[in-house]
Design a protein around this motif. Structure first.
Motif, PDB file in Angstrom:
ATOM      1  N   ALA A  21      10.859  -1.380  -0.768  1.00 25.58           N
ATOM      2  CA  ALA A  21      10.464  -2.532  -1.565  1.00 25.58           C
ATOM      3  C   ALA A  21       9.189  -2.234  -2.356  1.00 25.58           C
ATOM      4  O   ALA A  21       8.981  -2.800  -3.415  1.00 25.58           O
ATOM      5  N   LEU A  22       8.360  -1.346  -1.834  1.00 35.08           N
ATOM      6  CA  LEU A  22       7.133  -0.983  -2.543  1.00 35.08           C
ATOM      7  C   LEU A  22       7.369   0.161  -3.518  1.00 35.08           C
ATOM      8  O   LEU A  22       6.446   0.593  -4.193  1.00 35.08           O
ATOM      9  N   LYS A  68       1.347 -12.170  -2.266  1.00 39.84           N
ATOM     10  CA  LYS A  68       1.464 -10.799  -2.755  1.00 39.84           C
ATOM     11  C   LYS A  68       2.028 -10.796  -4.173  1.00 39.84           C
ATOM     12  O   LYS A  68       1.520 -10.100  -5.052  1.00 39.84           O
ATOM     13  N   GLN A  69       3.073 -11.585  -4.398  1.00 43.70           N
ATOM     14  CA  GLN A  69       3.674 -11.631  -5.726  1.00 43.70           C
ATOM     15  C   GLN A  69       2.670 -12.138  -6.761  1.00 43.70           C
ATOM     16  O   GLN A  69       2.626 -11.636  -7.874  1.00 43.70           O
ATOM     17  N   ALA A 110       2.717  -3.183  10.691  1.00 47.36           N
ATOM     18  CA  ALA A 110       1.592  -2.551  11.380  1.00 47.36           C
ATOM     19  C   ALA A 110       0.329  -2.568  10.531  1.00 47.36           C
ATOM     20  O   ALA A 110      -0.754  -2.310  11.031  1.00 47.36           O
ATOM     21  N   LEU A 111       0.470  -2.852   9.250  1.00 42.45           N
ATOM     22  CA  LEU A 111      -0.689  -2.859   8.361  1.00 42.45           C
ATOM     23  C   LEU A 111      -1.266  -4.273   8.260  1.00 42.45           C
ATOM     24  O   LEU A 111      -0.544  -5.253   8.426  1.00 42.45           O
ATOM     25  N   THR A 112      -2.543  -4.363   7.957  1.00 46.09           N
ATOM     26  CA  THR A 112      -3.136  -5.685   7.764  1.00 46.09           C
ATOM     27  C   THR A 112      -2.718  -6.231   6.403  1.00 46.09           C
ATOM     28  O   THR A 112      -2.185  -5.513   5.562  1.00 46.09           O
ATOM     29  N   ALA A 113      -2.983  -7.525   6.226  1.00 48.76           N
ATOM     30  CA  ALA A 113      -2.625  -8.159   4.961  1.00 48.76           C
ATOM     31  C   ALA A 113      -3.335  -7.467   3.802  1.00 48.76           C
ATOM     32  O   ALA A 113      -2.733  -7.190   2.764  1.00 48.76           O
ATOM     33  N   ALA A 114      -4.623  -7.169   3.995  1.00 49.09           N
ATOM     34  CA  ALA A 114      -5.379  -6.522   2.922  1.00 49.09           C
ATOM     35  C   ALA A 114      -4.752  -5.176   2.570  1.00 49.09           C
ATOM     36  O   ALA A 114      -4.566  -4.847   1.396  1.00 49.09           O
ATOM     37  N   ASN A 130      -1.662  -4.235   3.060  1.00 49.16           N
ATOM     38  CA  ASN A 130      -0.378  -4.473   2.414  1.00 49.16           C
ATOM     39  C   ASN A 130      -0.544  -4.814   0.942  1.00 49.16           C
ATOM     40  O   ASN A 130       0.207  -4.319   0.097  1.00 49.16           O
ATOM     41  N   LEU A 131      -1.511  -5.674   0.642  1.00 43.81           N
ATOM     42  CA  LEU A 131      -1.690  -6.085  -0.753  1.00 43.81           C
ATOM     43  C   LEU A 131      -2.114  -4.895  -1.607  1.00 43.81           C
ATOM     44  O   LEU A 131      -1.599  -4.690  -2.698  1.00 43.81           O
ATOM     45  N   VAL A 132      -3.047  -4.093  -1.091  1.00 48.07           N
ATOM     46  CA  VAL A 132      -3.561  -2.991  -1.901  1.00 48.07           C
ATOM     47  C   VAL A 132      -2.479  -1.936  -2.140  1.00 48.07           C
ATOM     48  O   VAL A 132      -2.296  -1.462  -3.261  1.00 48.07           O
ATOM     49  N   ILE A 133      -1.703  -1.595  -1.106  1.00 50.01           N
ATOM     50  CA  ILE A 133      -0.707  -0.534  -1.264  1.00 50.01           C
ATOM     51  C   ILE A 133       0.468  -1.018  -2.119  1.00 50.01           C
ATOM     52  O   ILE A 133       1.200  -0.224  -2.689  1.00 50.01           O
TER      53      ILE A 133
END
Lengths: 508, 308
Positions: B185-186, A159-160, A100-104, A106-109
């Motif tokens: 995972a986070l 992300k990695q 449900a989250l955007t890529a941005a 997801n990356l930040v969190i």
């Protein structure tokens, strides 16, 4: 292999790694070495211990014995956080991004120290700068669950890298991708190992990917290291032998019998897809007796919906289905009269009552029908059990007892039990979806032989599968679905894999 | 100006005023439920929390003489109920819906038990700000008398939307609500996050209850809630788990609730009780209209037990 200035290239080595779960030994003294900056493939069947091995490296499992060296230094990895701190990262087979989250977002969190209040202007600038350094990009502002599988897998990889991991474990990263998407992704990964000093350990069972992209390979079988080396020194035959050992695989059933009359006919079918935003539109689809029609496509292009349409679970907006020339609405009576059988994907969830016994599950078609076709009120448990036991034996369902709940069976045995139910008696039309998903080598061969046998007995088979190899092996005719439509049709014998892949990806 | 000057205009005006008055508890309960559901858990016990909050707020306001201390007490009582729900649901194999129903009954029962002595006394009211000073018409003045908590609810809806978008806590709640696996995972703590969201959600519902007893209708009795806590659950689904949409949906429900009294005030007496049922009919109608057998619910948190 020149690493970027200031960034360390790290290798990982395991020494005598052993992992026991109770009496079961999942890993038996496995020693293998992944050189810094290499692309290392880890081959093995289901249950060979590949996942256990990487879970030990990533700190999800504590090994019973043995040690792990990261960058030539012995490392204690009690939890995933410690693995991350060492620069180890993993891309999982299933997606770990929040859909449900955007890529941005997801990356930040996913950072170790996400800011308490996100300054989106600043973060976006930093993300754009990061993306510019990468060989590939992903859309940042779209919720992740609207991205195609290939895009999502790229994002997992990004992300990695965004998190600064130097050693990546990829767990079957291409299982949901088209051949061309897979090649693109692995080519990028390969490029990162060459130019950026990234080290990669990839779990796979596709030999093609090993030969095309990996430098070195290790093979596991039943928890043991059984061989490996430089990819250039090994051919497919040698790798297959190491992977499977000297076990007998059920022989492929040959194709026999002639093409019969059309059994299943769809005309002008139109329905809503799961999101309700797009449509499923099948102008024309025919399956005749004695043929297997394979429907290929990347997941989420309408195959699930088409199976639901055929099973009467999704209302039609237009068009009609005919079986043996008669209109078909997929009620229980119609399915019985037209002898239509189903093997849906994830049979435990979609074709079984998990808490009911194997015997009851096998009897679902005829528990309320007397041999003469009349309805039965009182059940006959003894006869049901006897009938089910005979079928289970014929289909080699291995279980504690015919009265055990079907949920207690392994995936392959659930599949066999459902096949036993669906293939008993005469079958005119068999609709199968992803029949071999998650099954091991020998179970796969057996299930495919059963489907082929049904075809040879004169049934029309409609086979939906995300595994292109399976489609190519079984089908007489291949259809490709993309965006809810059938976009391509070809004969199975003369099929061109690259062409099918292009149509699957919608690039043709 | 006299009353007859605005004629039938008094119906929409009364409905607007009524909407603002009636919607405030909806706003708080639905924002609380929205927060809890965004974390992947449903708290059906908010009806009980609302009633208990109404009792606790009224009782404490009467004893201390300050309405605001009453509101604080209601929030604390709601938070305690949320904590109980959150703790019970963090145990393995516990169903959040069943626990919610049990807590709803418990909250109402406890409120009636402890609330007996407060049915007669009169507690101080919450203050309201009059936005109708420019008009001479008494209906306009009455309709535009807006309680401070309504404004606080509006600010809260904006703040919650901002929190979900641009704070670590907000993103963490959304990840936890979307998928347990992704959250683990986070390295996010799934149970703790849900617990905190349930406690905060309970506290908001408690404030909604305090509004009922301390402003409108403005007294404590056993029939004080007419199912606002339960209807808020439907409202959150209708608002697609978006805090700002929750605010507008609450206003809509409030307006529907004010339809009956407004029509009565201009002398429409036929089908009087039917108009009182408007919010419930609206709930049913909206749920049917926005549901589908073939589509997935868009915007629904993935880990919610009704969407799994």
């Amino acid at each position: 292999m020149t690493a970027r200035a200031g960034v360390e290239t790290i290798g990982v080595e395991t020494i005598g790694l052993t992992m026991r779960f109770g009496a079961f030994t999942a890993l038996d003294a496995v020693s293998l070495k992944v050189r810094p900056g290499s692309f290392h493939a880890l081959l093995g069947e289901n249950g060979a211990g590949k996942s256990t091995l990487v879970k030990c490296i990533m700190g999800f499992n504590r090994p019973t014995a043995g040690s792990i060296l990261v960058g030539d230094r012995e490392a204690a990895i009690p939890d995933p956080r410690a693995a991350h701190a060492l620069g180890l990262g993993m891309v999982y087979q299933h997606f770990t991004l929040a859909g449900a989250l955007t890529a941005a977002e997801n990356l930040v969190i996913s950072r170790d120290d996400p800011p308490g209040i996100v300054n989106w202007a600043k973060e976006r600038a930093a993300l754009d700068a990061f993306m510019d350094r990468m060989p590939f990009r992903a859309p940042l502002d779209v919720p992740v669950n609207r991205l195609a599988a290939g895009e999502r897998q790229k994002l997992e990889l990004l992300k990695q890298l965004y998190l600064g991991r130097r050693f990546l474990i990829l767990d079957e990263p291409t299982s949901v991708l088209t051949p061309s998407e897979a090649d693109e992704l692995l080519g990028m990964v390969r490029g990162l190992t060459e130019t950026d000093g990234l080290t990669v350990l990839m779990i796979t069972h596709k030999f093609r990917e090993v030969t095309a992209f990996a430098d070195t390979v290790s093979v596991l079988r039943r928890g043991r290291y059984v061989g490996g080396g430089t990819v250039a020194d090994l051919d497919h035959g040698a790798m297959a032998e190491m992977m499977i050992g000297d076990r007998q695989i059920a022989p492929k059933t040959g194709r026999t019998g002639a093409l019969g009359a059309p059994v299943l006919q769809l005309e002008g079918v139109n329905a809503a897809d799961r999101s309700g935003l797009k449509e499923i539109a099948i102008d024309e689809l025919t399956a005749s007796g004695g043929e297997i029609v394979g429907v290929a496509g990347i997941s989420g292009n309408g195959q699930t919906e088409l199976v639901e349409i055929l099973a009467g679970q999704r209302p039609l907006r237009a068009g009609g289905i005919r079986v043996n020339g008669k209109p078909y609405g997929a009620t229980r009576a119609e399915a019985r009269a037209a002898r239509v059988r189903y093997l849906p994907e994830e049979p435990l969830r979609n074709a079984c009552a998990p808490a009911m016994s194997v015997a009851e599950n096998i009897s679902f078609h005829d528990f309320d029908i007397q041999p003469d076709g009349a309805r039965r009120f009182w059940l006959r448990p003894a006869a049901m059990t006897r009938h089910a036991a005979a079928l289970a034996a014929a289909f080699k369902v291995s279980m504690a007892s015919i009265d055990s709940p079907i949920a207690s069976l392994s995936g392959g045995n659930v599949q066999r039990a459902v096949l036993a139910r669906e293939l008993s008696g005469d079958v005119d039309l068999l609709i199968v979806a992803n029949p071999c998903f998650g099954l091991d080598f020998s179970a796969v061969a057996e299930i495919r032989a059963r489907i082929m046998a049904a075809r040879n007995a004169g049934a029309a088979v409609l086979l939906f599968s995300e595994d292109l190899d399976e489609i190519l092996e079984l089908s007489d005719r291949i259809l490709v679905m993309s965006e809810g439509r059938i976009v391509f049709e070809t004969e199975g014998a003369s099929a061109d894999m690259a062409l099918i892949g292009q149509h699957m990806a919608g690039h043709a | 100006m006299s009353e007859s000057d605005i004629g039938l205009w008094s119906v929409p005006l009364a409905m607007l005023g009524g909407a603002i008055r009636v919607s405030t508890p909806f706003i708080f309960v639905s924002l609380g439920e929205c927060l809890t559901e965004r974390s992947g858990r449903i708290n059906l016990g908010l009806e009980g929390v609302l009633v208990f909050g109404a009792m606790a707020g009224y009782g404490v306001a009467y004893e201390t003489g300050s309405a605001w201390i009453g509101v604080g007490a209601a929030a604390m009582a709601g938070g305690a109920f949320g904590a109980l729900h959150g703790w019970l649901c963090s145990l393995p194999k516990v169903n959040d819906i069943a626990i919610g129903i049990a807590l709803m009954l418990l909250g109402m029962g406890l409120a009636f038990f402890f609330g007996k002595p407060y049915i007669q006394p009169v507690a101080p009211d919450l203050p309201a700000i009059s936005f109708g000073w420019w008009s001479d018409a008494p209906q306009v003045v009455a309709a535009l008398k807006v309680n401070v908590l309504f404004l606080a609810g509006f600010a809260l809806a904006l703040a919650m939307a901002w929190m979900f978008r641009a704070t670590r806590i907000g993103l963490a709640v959304r990840v936890v609500g979307d998928s347990d696996d992704a959250a683990r995972a986070l390295g996010l703590k799934v149970n703790q996050t849900r617990f905190a969201a349930t406690v905060a959600g309970g506290a908001l519902a408690g404030v909604g209850g305090a509004y009922l007893s301390l402003y409108y209708p403005g007294s404590w009795n056993e029939g004080i809630s007419s199912g606002q806590g339960l209807m808020a659950v439907a409202l959150v689904i209708f608002a697609r788990w978006n805090p700002i949409a929750c605010f507008w949906a609450a206003l809509l429900f409030g307006g529907a609730g004010a339809l009956g009294p407004a029509l009565q005030s201009v002398g429409v007496t036929q089908g009087y009780y039917l108009f009182y049922a408007a919010p419930y009919v609206l709930t049913l109608g909206l749920l049917i209209a926005t549901s589908s057998t073939t589509r997935q619910l868009t915007g629904a948190p993935g880990a919610l037990s009704i969407t799994r």
